[in-house]
Scaffold this active site. Structure first.
Site, PDB file in Angstrom:
ATOM      1  N   ASP A 125       0.853  -1.192   0.000  1.00 14.93           N
ATOM      2  CA  ASP A 125       0.000   0.000   0.000  1.00 14.93           C
ATOM      3  C   ASP A 125       0.885   1.237   0.000  1.00 14.93           C
ATOM      4  OD1 ASP A 125      -2.139  -1.631   0.093  1.00 14.93           O
ATOM      5  OD2 ASP A 125      -2.738  -1.164   2.153  1.00 14.93           O
TER       6      ASP A 125
ATOM      7  N   ASP B 174     -13.826  -6.876  -5.137  1.00 13.28           N
ATOM      8  CA  ASP B 174     -14.041  -7.143  -3.711  1.00 13.28           C
ATOM      9  C   ASP B 174     -15.399  -7.810  -3.584  1.00 13.28           C
ATOM     10  OD1 ASP B 174     -11.658  -5.852  -3.010  1.00 13.28           O
ATOM     11  OD2 ASP B 174     -12.633  -3.893  -2.985  1.00 13.28           O
TER      12      ASP B 174
END
Lengths: 214, 252
Positions: free
Chosen positions: B11, B130
């Site tokens: 990230d 997702d």
């Protein structure tokens, strides 16, 4: 000096960065006069065969590259750039290639003879098997894995032009070549240590050839 | 034979890796370039950088990060987060990324996948999904906006649509398993894998080495992605590969 042929198709950045890591001087150009000054060329390519040939034809690079090879100067095609070296591709009907090597690019069938489905594109790390272990391109390299991404596979008319293969629903030509025209189906610039060794071998080949010419 | 891939995910916020690797003796654990090189040495097969910058400046910084990573890394990498247009894709791919991953923007406008695939080739376009189990649906529902917004899509329907539009790869995250560290979502991965012919990357839930073997052996995933399990030295890429080899999974 290595010339990377810039015709708007491909990951030129990573090929040039790989040469920088090897400390090899290069030019990145689509200009024939610029490229003509080089000792050897790299033809990269990502995308569709027909689009790539259209651009090469429009920019008159097709006859120029054929002439380059006829003059016995080294050329290395990478990924789509390797497929362009062959006679044709069945992508979008039939498209003529550079015809520097005998054979054609056909789509992976997506199903084995036994009827089992498999993934297309052939994407990821696959192991090289050297069919010509003494070839200057693969000499003194470790046997290992390299990174592939492709949906079309070359069917070479003669096994003489196949230097290495990888197994994916049959033997996929992974490194090809004849005389001073070479190609890799995988991306050496994305294939970690082994990829860099193979690129280094091509550069060495170009340099030795240049030295013997002088 | 094609090997199964292990993909650490980093990230990045405003050009810095957050939740970075905590254990290695790095000069700067927030430096994306140094971390990328570290994972390359560990024989990671690919990397994913997820840009979680909230600001325009942060996203511009990401382009510099991509350029720098591309200059040093000799394995493929994907960049996701905040990619909403063909122009966004072009900027990231030109900077040297091998693939871009689309998530919310693709659900909002599926034609974006087609446009990207036409311009850059399907092999560059990853669609990230997702998904979360939904009792009412008796299947998994697709969520957007980092898992905050439910959509009307059932996961296998959306996957088929995405691949039909030209997605070259699917990055599938199980919201049920994400963070739980009890293993990948085998049933979800299997369900998605059975309806597509493009590679599927399983994500969410990795807690120990055996979890990776399970998702490869039981769901035939093409690749497995994990973040914290690698960053916090619960295991390493090299250790996972050793376990996979012992269990007969073909790895690099």
């Amino acid at each position: 000096m290595i010339g990377i042929v810039d015709y708007g198709m491909g990951n030129l950045h990573s090929v040039s960065k790989a040469l920088e890591r090897l400390n090899v001087p290069y030019v990145l150009s689509g200009d024939r006069e610029e490229l003509a000054k080089c000792a050897g060329l790299i033809l990269p390519g990502v995308g569709a065969f027909a689009d790539a040939m259209k651009i090469l034809n429009e920019r008159r690079l097709t006859p120029w590259l054929k002439r380059w090879v006829a003059d016995e100067k080294p050329l290395l095609g990478i990924c789509l750039g390797m497929q362009l070296l062959f006679e044709e591709s069945e992508e979008h009907g039939h498209t003529a290639g550079l015809s520097l090597l005998p054979g054609q690019a056909v789509r992976f069938r997506g199903k084995t003879r036994a009827g089992r489905r498999y993934k297309v594109p052939h994407m990821g790390w696959n192991k090289l098997n050297y069919t010509q272990p003494e070839h200057p391109l693969v000499r003194d390299t470790e046997r290992g894995h390299v990174y592939f991404v492709h949906s079309y596979v070359v069917e070479a008319t003669t096994s003489e032009v196949v230097i290495a293969t990888a197994e994916y629903d049959g033997d996929v030509p992974a490194i090809v070549g004849r005389n001073h025209v070479f190609g890799t189906q995988f991306h050496p610039e994305k294939s970690s240590h082994l990829g860099m060794q193979l690129l280094r071998n091509y550069v060495t080949y170009v340099q030795e050839r240049q030295a013997s010419d002088q | 034979m094609l090997t199964k891939r292990l993909i650490p995910c980093l990230d990045v916020k405003d050009g810095r890796v957050v939740k970075g690797v905590q254990f290695v003796d790095l000069r700067d654990a927030g430096d994306p370039v140094e971390l990328a090189a570290f994972y390359d040495e560990q024989s990671a097969d690919e990397l994913v950088f997820l840009d979680i910058s909230a600001s325009h400046e942060g996203r511009k910084t990401m382009v510099d990060v991509v350029r720098e990573v591309a200059g040093t890394l000799a394995i493929p990498f994907t960049v996701g987060g905040g990619i909403n247009s063909v122009d966004d894709m072009r900027v990231i791919l030109r900077a040297g990324a091998d693939k871009v991953s689309l998530n919310t923007a693709a659900v909002l406008r599926p034609a974006l996948i087609r446009e990207g695939a036409n311009f850059f080739g399907s092999q560059c376009i990853v669609v990230a999904i997702d998904a979360k189990w939904d009792e009412g649906l008796s299947s998994w529902r697709v969520y957007t906006h980092g898992g905050r917004k439910p959509t009307e899509w059932e996961v296998t329907d959306w996957v088929k649509e995405a691949v039909g539009q030209g997605a070259g790869e699917i990055l599938l995250t199980s919201m049920d398993q994400d963070g739980a560290k009890t293993g990948f979502d085998i049933a979800l991965t299997r369900a998605v894998n059975s309806v597509v012919t493009v590679p599927v990357i399983a994500s969410g839930g990795a807690g120990k080495r055996e979890d990776f073997a399970d998702v490869f052996l039981q769901a035939d995933a093409d690749a497995a992605l994990a973040a914290s399990v690698f960053h916090y030295k619960e295991t390493s890429v090299a250790e996972v590969k050793e376990t996979l080899r012992e269990k007969g999974v073909n790895v690099r």
